[in-house]
Design an enzyme around this catalytic site. Structure first.
Site, short mmCIF file in Angstrom:
data_model
loop_
_atom_site.label_atom_id
_atom_site.label_comp_id
_atom_site.label_asym_id
_atom_site.label_seq_id
_atom_site.Cartn_x
_atom_site.Cartn_y
_atom_site.Cartn_z
N TYR A 144 0.82 -1.40 0.07
CA TYR A 144 0.05 -0.07 -0.04
C TYR A 144 0.82 1.24 -0.08
O TYR A 144 0.70 2.09 -0.81
CB TYR A 144 -0.74 -0.05 1.32
CG TYR A 144 -1.83 1.02 1.25
CD1 TYR A 144 -2.90 1.16 0.65
CD2 TYR A 144 -1.74 2.23 2.22
CE1 TYR A 144 -3.88 2.08 0.60
CE2 TYR A 144 -2.48 3.13 2.39
CZ TYR A 144 -3.74 3.18 1.69
OH TYR A 144 -4.77 4.22 1.78
N GLY A 147 3.02 1.45 -3.28
CA GLY A 147 1.99 1.55 -4.13
C GLY A 147 1.70 3.18 -4.27
O GLY A 147 1.66 3.48 -5.46
N LYS A 148 1.17 3.62 -3.10
CA LYS A 148 0.91 4.99 -3.40
C LYS A 148 1.91 6.16 -3.52
O LYS A 148 1.87 7.07 -3.94
CB LYS A 148 0.23 5.33 -1.88
CG LYS A 148 -1.06 4.63 -1.56
CD LYS A 148 -2.41 5.36 -2.38
CE LYS A 148 -3.67 4.76 -1.98
NZ LYS A 148 -4.73 5.35 -2.73
N GLY A 206 -1.40 0.43 22.78
CA GLY A 206 -2.46 1.68 22.60
C GLY A 206 -1.77 3.13 22.74
O GLY A 206 -2.51 4.01 22.60
N GLN A 208 0.14 4.44 20.50
CA GLN A 208 0.37 4.94 19.29
C GLN A 208 -0.70 6.00 18.77
O GLN A 208 -1.70 5.88 19.47
CB GLN A 208 0.52 3.78 17.85
CG GLN A 208 -0.90 3.14 17.84
CD GLN A 208 -1.30 1.86 18.85
OE1 GLN A 208 -0.90 1.74 19.99
NE2 GLN A 208 -1.79 0.62 18.34
N ASP A 272 3.24 -0.94 12.04
CA ASP A 272 2.14 -0.01 12.61
C ASP A 272 2.78 1.40 13.19
O ASP A 272 3.54 1.46 13.80
CB ASP A 272 1.40 -0.70 13.61
CG ASP A 272 -0.02 -0.03 13.75
OD1 ASP A 272 -0.98 -0.75 13.46
OD2 ASP A 272 -0.22 1.10 14.25
#
Ligand code: NAD
Ligand code: UDP
Length: 311
Positions: A144, A147-148, A206, A208, A272
């Protein structure tokens, strides 16, 4: 009246965008392969004489005569874009090549739905457009992110080489009604879990952060960017700079849904990003755009939507 092509028009953001463009008196072609989008999202538009629905995959060429193209076609949720990562790369890269070719032939203006993911796990905070990012090129999010990033490269090269009239929106986390129930992103997951009084799944500890933009604000920003004639070429961040820790976001959803859910912690998926918040100075100055919907009001509307559809 403009003839406007919206690829990914049956998805979450695309649906809201098609609605707005039709309400503003335009002729809209919604192109979608229904991978993550759905006919239910746009069923109420079918029958409108200015609306056309085309089942098509952007990795294949598409011919039409249009004035503007919003290229949104691409799964946006990590769960969905990782389901078939090779297809995700093809959708971003071959999709934008096909849409840029169409824009070039029709002399249409084209807006690419890029993403805050081009910053990867950012070392600059908040993220400014001039930051080149910190992206893992070989990880599970790379299909992703890269690709972007390649799509942005192609946009700039078609502009420099062929004078195609381009706009690049770097969209930050957006939420609202019409997200799919199985979308898998944090807003829909937490709301659905809370409404069902099921455990709220916080990944990692949590701590992040993400900043959440309500979809009507985002659509305003996309339309302003598309129609901006100030000769600004280059990416523009669109998002709401109100930053939340994911754990605090879970607590807010529990409060707003009056839920009995407990919070459970699950492993953080690899790569992430730890923090994310847009710097929107360019959008403010060039587009005169700022988000106006505060998080509680936006979440209440989203909770109402999910209460209705999962009832
Ligand atoms: P979504 O998954 O709800 O919508 C994507 C749409 O594209 C779906 O209707 C899907 O069926 C369609 N699609 C996917 N692959 C296709 C293909 N090969 N050919 C034709 N159609 C295809 O996601 P969304 O949240 O509405 O995101 C829309 C766009 O905005 C995406 O390009 C996404 O990368 C970008 N974006 C969204 C966010 C966000 O927070 N929602 C953030 C950053 C960027
Ligand atoms: N997340 C979470 N629980 C969930 C879904 C997501 O804790 O059920 C976290 C995820 O790990 C990330 C943040 O919420 O840190 C935003 O995730 P999302 O998938 O919405 O989008 P991202 O911004 O990561 O693309």
């Amino acid at each position: 009246m403009k003839r406007i092509l919206v690829t990914g028009g049956a998805g979450f953001i695309g649906t809201h965008l098609c609605e707005r463009l039709l309400n503003e008196g335009n002729d809209v072609i919604c192109l979608d392969n229904f991978f993550t989008g759905s006919k239910d999202n746009i069923r109420h538009l079918i029958g409108n004489k200015n609306f056309e629905l085309v089942r098509h995959d952007v990795i294949k060429e598409y011919y039409a005569e249009v004035d503007q193209i919003y290229n949104l076609a691409c799964p946006a949720s990590p769960v969905h874009y990782q389901y078939n990562p090779i297809k995700t790369v093809k959708t971003s890269v071959m999709g934008v090549i096909n849409m840029l070719g169409l824009a070039k032939r029709c002399k249409a203006r084209i807006l690419q739905a890029s993403t805050s993911e081009v910053y990867g796990d950012p070392k600059v905070h908040p993220q400014v457009e001039s930051y080149w990012g910190n992206v893992n090129p070989i990880g599970i999010r790379s299909c992703y992110d890269e690709g972007k990033r390649c799509a942005e490269t192609l946009m700039m090269d078609y502009y420099r080489q062929n004078k195609v009239d381009i706009r690049i929106a770097r969209i930050f986390n957006t939420y609202g009604p019409k997200m799919a129930v199985n979308d898998g992103r944090v807003v829909s997951n937490f709301i659905i879990q809370a409404l069902r009084n099921e455990p709220i799944t916080v990944y990692g500890d949590g701590n992040q952060t993400r900043a959440f933009c309500y979809v009507s604000d985002l659509v305003d920003g996309l339309i302003k960017l598309m129609n901006n004639d100030k000769k600004f070429i280059g990416p523009v961040n669109l998002g709401n700079p109100s930053e939340f820790k994911i754990i605090d976001f879970a607590k807010l959803i529990i409060k707003l849904t009056n839920s009995n859910s407990e919070i459970v912690f699950e492993p953080l998926p690899s790569d992430d990003p730890i923090q994310r918040e847009p710097d929107i100075t360019i959008a403010k100055t060039v587009l005169d755009w700022v988000p106006t919907v505060n998080i509680e009001n936006g979440l209440i509307k989203t909770i109402e939507y999910f209460s209705r559809i999962i009832a």
